[in-house]
Design a protein around this motif. Structure first.
Motif, PDB file in Angstrom:
ATOM      1  N   SER A  59     -73.409 -36.033  -1.800  1.00  0.00           N
ATOM      2  CA  SER A  59     -73.231 -36.640  -3.124  1.00  0.00           C
ATOM      3  C   SER A  59     -72.835 -35.593  -4.151  1.00  0.00           C
ATOM      4  O   SER A  59     -73.501 -34.561  -4.279  1.00  0.00           O
ATOM      5  N   ARG A  60     -71.788 -35.883  -4.898  1.00  0.00           N
ATOM      6  CA  ARG A  60     -71.304 -34.923  -5.895  1.00  0.00           C
ATOM      7  C   ARG A  60     -71.095 -35.559  -7.266  1.00  0.00           C
ATOM      8  O   ARG A  60     -70.656 -34.880  -8.197  1.00  0.00           O
ATOM      9  N   GLY A  61     -71.363 -36.853  -7.392  1.00  0.00           N
ATOM     10  CA  GLY A  61     -71.179 -37.494  -8.685  1.00  0.00           C
ATOM     11  C   GLY A  61     -69.859 -38.224  -8.777  1.00  0.00           C
ATOM     12  O   GLY A  61     -69.360 -38.778  -7.793  1.00  0.00           O
ATOM     13  N   GLN A  62     -69.262 -38.199  -9.980  1.00  0.00           N
ATOM     14  CA  GLN A  62     -67.991 -38.882 -10.204  1.00  0.00           C
ATOM     15  C   GLN A  62     -67.010 -37.956 -10.905  1.00  0.00           C
ATOM     16  O   GLN A  62     -67.396 -37.010 -11.595  1.00  0.00           O
ATOM     17  N   THR A  63     -65.752 -38.270 -10.739  1.00  0.00           N
ATOM     18  CA  THR A  63     -64.713 -37.473 -11.379  1.00  0.00           C
ATOM     19  C   THR A  63     -64.531 -37.900 -12.834  1.00  0.00           C
ATOM     20  O   THR A  63     -64.934 -38.987 -13.248  1.00  0.00           O
ATOM     21  N   SER A  64     -63.916 -37.015 -13.605  1.00  0.00           N
ATOM     22  CA  SER A  64     -63.476 -37.300 -14.972  1.00  0.00           C
ATOM     23  C   SER A  64     -61.978 -37.057 -15.058  1.00  0.00           C
ATOM     24  O   SER A  64     -61.397 -36.388 -14.192  1.00  0.00           O
ATOM     25  N   ILE A  65     -61.348 -37.588 -16.085  1.00  0.00           N
ATOM     26  CA  ILE A  65     -59.935 -37.295 -16.336  1.00  0.00           C
ATOM     27  C   ILE A  65     -59.828 -36.637 -17.706  1.00  0.00           C
ATOM     28  O   ILE A  65     -60.191 -37.234 -18.728  1.00  0.00           O
ATOM     29  N   LEU A  66     -59.368 -35.399 -17.727  1.00  0.00           N
ATOM     30  CA  LEU A  66     -59.062 -34.705 -18.969  1.00  0.00           C
ATOM     31  C   LEU A  66     -57.640 -35.061 -19.368  1.00  0.00           C
ATOM     32  O   LEU A  66     -56.730 -35.038 -18.533  1.00  0.00           O
ATOM     33  N   SER A  67     -57.422 -35.394 -20.628  1.00  0.00           N
ATOM     34  CA  SER A  67     -56.088 -35.859 -21.033  1.00  0.00           C
ATOM     35  C   SER A  67     -55.760 -35.420 -22.455  1.00  0.00           C
ATOM     36  O   SER A  67     -56.644 -35.059 -23.241  1.00  0.00           O
ATOM     37  N   ASN A  68     -54.463 -35.497 -22.777  1.00  0.00           N
ATOM     38  CA  ASN A  68     -53.971 -35.115 -24.095  1.00  0.00           C
ATOM     39  C   ASN A  68     -53.957 -36.275 -25.072  1.00  0.00           C
ATOM     40  O   ASN A  68     -53.683 -36.083 -26.255  1.00  0.00           O
ATOM     41  N   SER A  69     -54.194 -37.474 -24.566  1.00  0.00           N
ATOM     42  CA  SER A  69     -54.220 -38.668 -25.411  1.00  0.00           C
ATOM     43  C   SER A  69     -55.255 -39.626 -24.843  1.00  0.00           C
ATOM     44  O   SER A  69     -55.666 -39.497 -23.690  1.00  0.00           O
ATOM     45  N   PRO A  70     -55.685 -40.596 -25.614  1.00  0.00           N
ATOM     46  CA  PRO A  70     -56.801 -41.460 -25.199  1.00  0.00           C
ATOM     47  C   PRO A  70     -56.509 -42.237 -23.912  1.00  0.00           C
ATOM     48  O   PRO A  70     -55.390 -42.692 -23.686  1.00  0.00           O
ATOM     49  N   ILE A  71     -57.535 -42.370 -23.085  1.00  0.00           N
ATOM     50  CA  ILE A  71     -57.510 -43.274 -21.929  1.00  0.00           C
ATOM     51  C   ILE A  71     -58.690 -44.213 -22.107  1.00  0.00           C
ATOM     52  O   ILE A  71     -59.817 -43.911 -21.724  1.00  0.00           O
ATOM     53  N   ARG A  72     -58.416 -45.345 -22.714  1.00  0.00           N
ATOM     54  CA  ARG A  72     -59.472 -46.317 -23.011  1.00  0.00           C
ATOM     55  C   ARG A  72     -59.464 -47.479 -22.021  1.00  0.00           C
ATOM     56  O   ARG A  72     -60.363 -48.311 -22.044  1.00  0.00           O
ATOM     57  N   SER A  73     -58.441 -47.544 -21.195  1.00  0.00           N
ATOM     58  CA  SER A  73     -58.320 -48.648 -20.253  1.00  0.00           C
ATOM     59  C   SER A  73     -57.494 -48.206 -19.055  1.00  0.00           C
ATOM     60  O   SER A  73     -56.831 -47.152 -19.086  1.00  0.00           O
ATOM     61  N   ALA A  74     -57.504 -49.013 -18.019  1.00  0.00           N
ATOM     62  CA  ALA A  74     -56.673 -48.732 -16.855  1.00  0.00           C
ATOM     63  C   ALA A  74     -55.195 -48.734 -17.238  1.00  0.00           C
ATOM     64  O   ALA A  74     -54.401 -47.942 -16.713  1.00  0.00           O
ATOM     65  N   GLU A  75     -54.827 -49.606 -18.167  1.00  0.00           N
ATOM     66  CA  GLU A  75     -53.426 -49.699 -18.583  1.00  0.00           C
ATOM     67  C   GLU A  75     -52.947 -48.411 -19.244  1.00  0.00           C
ATOM     68  O   GLU A  75     -51.768 -48.050 -19.151  1.00  0.00           O
ATOM     69  N   ASP A  76     -53.848 -47.678 -19.895  1.00  0.00           N
ATOM     70  CA  ASP A  76     -53.462 -46.431 -20.554  1.00  0.00           C
ATOM     71  C   ASP A  76     -53.019 -45.351 -19.566  1.00  0.00           C
ATOM     72  O   ASP A  76     -52.418 -44.350 -19.970  1.00  0.00           O
ATOM     73  N   LEU A  77     -53.313 -45.535 -18.287  1.00  0.00           N
ATOM     74  CA  LEU A  77     -52.875 -44.564 -17.281  1.00  0.00           C
ATOM     75  C   LEU A  77     -51.439 -44.799 -16.824  1.00  0.00           C
ATOM     76  O   LEU A  77     -50.840 -43.927 -16.193  1.00  0.00           O
ATOM     77  N   ARG A  78     -50.901 -45.957 -17.138  1.00  0.00           N
ATOM     78  CA  ARG A  78     -49.563 -46.292 -16.658  1.00  0.00           C
ATOM     79  C   ARG A  78     -48.529 -45.299 -17.205  1.00  0.00           C
ATOM     80  O   ARG A  78     -48.447 -45.050 -18.403  1.00  0.00           O
ATOM     81  N   GLY A  79     -47.772 -44.726 -16.293  1.00  0.00           N
ATOM     82  CA  GLY A  79     -46.727 -43.781 -16.667  1.00  0.00           C
ATOM     83  C   GLY A  79     -47.216 -42.373 -16.909  1.00  0.00           C
ATOM     84  O   GLY A  79     -46.404 -41.466 -17.118  1.00  0.00           O
ATOM     85  N   ARG A  80     -48.514 -42.158 -16.882  1.00  0.00           N
ATOM     86  CA  ARG A  80     -49.047 -40.811 -17.110  1.00  0.00           C
ATOM     87  C   ARG A  80     -48.840 -39.928 -15.881  1.00  0.00           C
ATOM     88  O   ARG A  80     -48.939 -40.385 -14.749  1.00  0.00           O
ATOM     89  N   LYS A  81     -48.588 -38.673 -16.134  1.00  0.00           N
ATOM     90  CA  LYS A  81     -48.501 -37.678 -15.068  1.00  0.00           C
ATOM     91  C   LYS A  81     -49.893 -37.058 -14.904  1.00  0.00           C
ATOM     92  O   LYS A  81     -50.353 -36.312 -15.765  1.00  0.00           O
TER      93      LYS A  81
END
Length: 681
Positions: A145-167
């Motif tokens: 067990s290691r927990g869960q991942t996080s995503i560091l980003s340059n702009s808000p990720i408030r929803s699954a849709e906000d990931l669309r098109g992101r690199k």
């Protein structure tokens, strides 16, 4: 791809504790690795389980691509344990068909990481291990067990849709993860780990998935952090051939050690998660719990992605994980949902004053490892030449014991030189009948994941709970008693069938015997059905009284076929045939998931009805949907007072279902019976 799919192997060279060779542990590490993994290794080094029997631990580095092969190809005298991510297991083959494992690591499912860890301890978590274990070359022992991942980003990720098109640079890749990334519209990129911080600062990439142990080092590169993205867990696995070489004591100690080490990893993972959020807040980063913010968006992506690899079963797996997650959360929050059964978990009830010791004879085809204590005397290793061994269990009945509470007192085995061979053991049974002045034998066959010690203690408890007036004959087949050994246990049961049938044919013709009953549990039903068919042509078949299938882990079709053939005979074997079932039997639900077929011991709307079979549904008195997450509701007939009392009336008063305090229901113009909840009071 940056390989933070960190894989660690722990090479354990087992020895002198039982087999007179030294115990050394080599921890083969593929660096870098995170704080939870460091804690796991340190616990293996310093924990009491291995330390107390003189095992030293040393770390060695190895390439990630070599780990699974190292695990499978250990030399004689070695046991290699590998810490392998679920992503890697799914990607490289052992978990390629594990739909539960793939569903478990999907994003956006666990707003609270404690729910993830609690779920791993439920029967659903055990089912993940059982799925991986279908690759017969590996034996999963515990979670990593290691927990869960996080995503560091340059702009808000408030929803699954906000990931669309992101690199986005992901941590781990597997077919299950890749398909979900596609469904989310993410553009997967690869960046060397050393350049990750700079790539985020310069906007070369829009985001990076990080583990609990590495997030803090990259916090200065972005202004946003989306936490609880997806589980970052794996399994501690070993090679099947190496596992087979271990003694019962070695397996028990090792299993305890790795599970203790994983608990340490969980504690550190939760601490790292909290520290990361505190540090992010101190740097004025915006923190979003993405699993809490948009669970529906991620679920839709998973529902679109998983069927590509796993078909319709993916939807069931995702549903099961969400339901179990919600329940473990409510349990921890002391908010108890109720389906009407959860308050009916067994109420303590005293058995009658028991001063007379019910004779217990045990016969086994397990290898005799000659340990000084009964607990570790007989193992489960696969051997070429099987030796049948028997003896009488010595114990002191526990006075004023609650019904269903497993015997915890000291047990022994006599005589000192145990008899061997089927014929000799049949003669030994007859000698016990003569000495005790009894004329009745109850053959008890245990189920999956039972050690020799488990089987003996269960039989002592059951015999005294029902005040059995004969000799209990326990057959202990070589179950591995491990979380993940379901497929292996199926092989062991199949091999044992012949020996149990042969002994039964000899016992049923003993001069002292007047009645022979059969009680099986779980996977033991596969043996007892074979015994019935073997006794079908015996001239002494009139001595066979009752067969009781408790939580039968066999297909309904096979049970139906065997009992129908017996019922159709001119002189049918057995006076009564009974099936005990329960609606929330989690072990049978796991079995159904593995086999894709209903099990005969399933209760509720799935209960099996058959002419000539008394089907008894214990659903009203079992633990219920909530309680069964932890009790499994698989041993109701042995654990719950209402079921124990019904079993006693059945065996000791020779009453069929219509004569006992049961409620009749009908299906397909055939009756079945319900143990009412008031019998549990």
């Amino acid at each position: 791809m940056r390989y933070l799919s960190w894989v660690i192997a722990i090479i354990v060279i087992m020895g002198a504790a039982v087999r007179s060779h030294a115990l050394d542990v080599q921890v083969v590490v593929s660096a870098p690795f995170d704080a939870p993994t460091r804690a796991l290794i340190d616990q293996l080094k310093t924990g009491p389980e291995l330390h107390n029997i003189g095992i030293d631990v040393e770390e060695i580095n190895a390439a990630p691509s070599t780990i699974i092969d190292l695990v499978k190809t250990a030399d004689q005298g070695q046991l290699r344990l590998g810490l392998v991510t679920l992503d890697q297991l799914i990607r490289t083959g052992p978990g390629s068909k594990s739909v539960l494992a793939a569903a478990l690591i999907q994003p956006g499912q666990f707003p609270d990481t404690r729910d993830l860890f609690d779920l791993q301890d439920t029967p659903l978590g055990e089912a993940v291990l059982a799925e991986i274990a279908q690759d017969r070359s590996l034996v999963p022992l515990s979670y990593w067990s290691r927990g869960q991942t996080s995503i560091l980003s340059n702009s808000p990720i408030r929803s699954a849709e906000d990931l669309r098109g992101r690199k986005v640079e992901p941590i781990l890749t597997s077919p299950a993860a890749a398909q979900t990334m596609i469904a989310l519209g993410v553009s997967v990129v690869t960046t060397p780990f050393a350049e990750l911080h700079t790539a985020l600062q310069r906007g070369v990439i829009d985001g990076a998935e990080t583990s609990p142990g590495t997030t803090q080092s990259s916090l200065g590169a972005t202004q946003w952090i989306a936490t609880r993205h997806r589980p970052l867990i794996g399994l501690i696995v070993t090679g099947a051939q190496s596992w087979e070489r271990l003694t019962e004591q070695q397996r028990r100690v090792l299993s305890k050690a790795v599970q203790s080490a994983d608990r340490s990893a969980r504690e550190v993972a939760l601490k790292a998660e909290a520290e990361t959020e505190w540090l992010a807040a101190s740097k004025n980063l915006q923190i979003i719990n993405i699993a809490k913010a948009d669970p529906g968006g991620f679920l839709r992506a998973s529902e679109a992605a998983l069927p590509v690899q796993f078909g319709p079963a993916a939807q069931d797996a995702l549903t099961d994980i969400r339901a179990t997650r919600d329940l473990v959360n409510q349990i921890r929050s002391s908010v108890r949902p109720s389906d009407g059964n959860d308050q009916k978990i067994k109420q303590p009830q005293k058995r009658g004053d028991t001063t007379q010791e019910v004779p217990i004879v045990v016969v086994t085809d397990r290898p005799d490892e000659h340990a000084s204590n009964v607990q570790d005397r007989f193992g489960s290793r696969v051997v070429d030449d099987v030796t049948i061994t028997c003896g009488q269990i010595t114990y002191q009945p526990e006075e004023a014991q609650n019904l269903g509470v497993v015997h915890t007192g000291e047990i022994g085995l006599k005589p000192d030189n145990l008899p061997t061979g089927l014929e000799t053991c049949a003669q030994f049974v007859e000698s016990i009948l003569q000495i005790s002045g009894r004329s009745r034998v109850l053959l008890f066959i245990h189920g999956y994941k039972n050690s020799f010690d488990d089987a003996v203690r269960r039989s002592i408890t059951m015999a005294n709970d029902i005040d059995f007036d004969g000799v209990v004959l326990v057959w202990s087949w070589p179950s591995d008693a491990a979380l993940s050994s379901y497929a292996r246990d199926e092989d062991a049961v199949r091999r044992s069938q012949h020996y149990v049938a042969s002994l039964s044919k000899q016992v049923v013709q003993l001069q002292q015997l007047k009645r022979f009953d059969i009680l099986d549990h779980s996977m033991g039903s596969r043996i007892s059905l074979n015994v019935l068919e073997a006794l079908h042509d015996s001239p002494h078949r009139h001595r066979v009284g009752t067969i009781i299938l408790a939580a039968a882990d066999e297909t309904k079709g096979i049970v139906r076929d065997v009992l129908t053939r017996i019922q159709a005979a001119q002189s049918p074997i057995t006076r009564m045939r009974t099936l005990y079932a329960a609606k929330y039997d989690r072990a049978l639900q796991v079995s159904r998931f593995i086999h894709k077929m209903d099990r005969a011991g399933s209760g509720g709307s799935s209960i099996m009805v058959l002419d000539g079979l008394d089907s008894v549904d214990a659903s009203e008195i079992e633990a219920g949907f909530l309680g069964s997450l932890f009790t499994m509701s698989h041993s109701t007939v042995f654990d719950v007072p209402g079921a124990i009392k019904d079993l006693k009336k059945h065996l000791m008063e020779d009453k069929n279902a219509a004569q006992r305090e049961l409620v009749r229901r009908d299906r397909e113009n055939l009756p079945f019976w319900i143990i009412p909840s008031l019998t549990n009071q």
